[in-house]
Design an enzyme around this catalytic site. Structure first.
Site, PDB file in Angstrom:
ATOM      1  N   LYS A 156       0.825  -1.210   0.000  1.00  0.00           N
ATOM      2  CA  LYS A 156       0.000   0.000   0.000  1.00  0.00           C
ATOM      3  C   LYS A 156       0.862   1.263   0.000  1.00  0.00           C
ATOM      4  CE  LYS A 156      -1.104  -0.042   4.990  1.00  0.00           C
ATOM      5  NZ  LYS A 156       0.223  -0.554   5.312  1.00  0.00           N
ATOM      6  N   ARG A 179      14.884  -2.479   8.023  1.00  0.00           N
ATOM      7  CA  ARG A 179      13.956  -1.896   8.988  1.00  0.00           C
ATOM      8  C   ARG A 179      13.986  -2.698  10.269  1.00  0.00           C
ATOM      9  NH1 ARG A 179       8.178   0.062   6.745  1.00  0.00           N
ATOM     10  NH2 ARG A 179       7.612  -0.714   8.799  1.00  0.00           N
ATOM     11  N   ARG A 196       2.769  -7.736  14.093  1.00  0.00           N
ATOM     12  CA  ARG A 196       2.059  -6.688  13.347  1.00  0.00           C
ATOM     13  C   ARG A 196       0.900  -7.277  12.547  1.00  0.00           C
ATOM     14  NH1 ARG A 196       6.891  -4.633  10.295  1.00  0.00           N
ATOM     15  NH2 ARG A 196       5.549  -3.164   9.228  1.00  0.00           N
TER      16      ARG A 196
HETATM   17  P1  AMP Z   1       3.978   1.341   8.845  1.00  0.00           P
HETATM   18  O1  AMP Z   1       5.145   1.945   8.162  1.00  0.00           O
HETATM   19  O2  AMP Z   1       2.669   1.974   8.442  1.00  0.00           O
HETATM   20  O3  AMP Z   1       3.936  -0.164   8.770  1.00  0.00           O
HETATM   21  O4  AMP Z   1       4.136   1.691  10.411  1.00  0.00           O
HETATM   22  C1  AMP Z   1       5.254   1.257  11.155  1.00  0.00           C
HETATM   23  C2  AMP Z   1       4.921   1.270  12.643  1.00  0.00           C
HETATM   24  O5  AMP Z   1       4.557   2.600  13.054  1.00  0.00           O
HETATM   25  C3  AMP Z   1       3.716   0.416  13.040  1.00  0.00           C
HETATM   26  O6  AMP Z   1       4.069  -0.943  13.244  1.00  0.00           O
HETATM   27  C4  AMP Z   1       3.281   1.094  14.325  1.00  0.00           C
HETATM   28  O7  AMP Z   1       4.148   0.776  15.407  1.00  0.00           O
HETATM   29  C5  AMP Z   1       3.490   2.574  14.003  1.00  0.00           C
HETATM   30  N1  AMP Z   1       2.290   3.166  13.374  1.00  0.00           N
HETATM   31  C6  AMP Z   1       2.191   3.679  12.116  1.00  0.00           C
HETATM   32  N2  AMP Z   1       0.949   4.124  11.874  1.00  0.00           N
HETATM   33  C7  AMP Z   1       0.234   3.878  13.001  1.00  0.00           C
HETATM   34  C8  AMP Z   1      -1.129   4.069  13.366  1.00  0.00           C
HETATM   35  N3  AMP Z   1      -2.002   4.602  12.517  1.00  0.00           N
HETATM   36  N4  AMP Z   1      -1.492   3.696  14.616  1.00  0.00           N
HETATM   37  C9  AMP Z   1      -0.630   3.173  15.485  1.00  0.00           C
HETATM   38  N5  AMP Z   1       0.664   2.928  15.203  1.00  0.00           N
HETATM   39  C10 AMP Z   1       1.099   3.278  13.970  1.00  0.00           C
END
Ligand code: AMP
Length: 195
Positions: free
Chosen positions: A13, A133, A144
């Protein structure tokens, strides 16, 4: 156009959101990117968020809701955007709904990219090697994914009831999925086969 992209971690996404933003002139708003930058800079937000992120847990709703409210209320706020990685919980979806209502910025669509767990696990093994990462270890990826399956159904239902949800397969090459997204959004770029 104002959109939300939903999908499991590693569903592509982020890639699709960025591509659509580049080609359709929209602003990409990704809470994950904002949080990673805050961690890198060691800001108070980053210090609060880091522990949750490293364990594959969600950062508390209040923190992410505040990030989005700030971004959309700034004088240079974007009016056309793709949100990526937000909202992830029903509380976040409700908070965003109130905010967008107050700002008179209604959503056009919410796109859900469907990818199987097995495919996600194999993709994220690859991403860990490529992007290094710290939250892409096998253990945190599984955490996750588990969290995604626990919290996303309520978010999906929230947008389905509003008639905004559009679902498509996230399996396939980047350009094919991009075309399917454009088609769903009525942005042209060929027939809607396979969408
Ligand atoms: P992503 O890059 O969107 O996979 O986000 C990486 C990490 O950031 C996630 O595993 C969460 O720890 C945190 N994170 C990002 N967006 C959110 C959200 N909307 N709510 C809570 N935690 C978030």
């Amino acid at each position: 156009m104002r959109l939300i992209f939903l999908g499991p971690p590693g569903s592509g996404k982020g890639t699709q959101a960025k591509l659509l933003c580049q080609r359709a002139g929209l602003t990409h708003i990704a809470t994950g990117d904002i949080l990673r930058e805050a961690v890198r800079q060691g800001t108070p937000l980053g210090l609060q968020a880091r522990g949750y992120m490293d364990q594959g847990q969600y950062v508390p709703d209040d923190l992410v809701n505040a990030i989005i409210a700030e971004r959309l209320s700034a004088p240079d706020r974007p009016e056309k955007f793709v949100m990526d990685g937000y909202p992830r919980t029903l509380a976040q979806a409700q908070s965003l709904d109130e905010l967008l209502h107050r700002l008179d910025l209604p959503l056009d669509a919410v796109l859900l990219l469907q990818v199987s767990d097995d495919e996600i696990l194999s993709r994220l093994r690859g991403r860990r090697v490529q992007e290094q990462r710290s939250d892409d270890t096998e253990e945190t990826v599984r955490a996750r994914l588990k969290l995604y399956h626990e919290t996303l159904p309520e978010v999906i239902e929230f947008y389905r009831r509003k008639g905004l949800l559009r679902e498509l397969s996230g399996q396939g090459d980047v350009e094919t999925i991009h075309r399917a997204i454009r088609c769903i959004l009525g942005l042209g770029g060929g027939p809607c086969s396979g969408a």
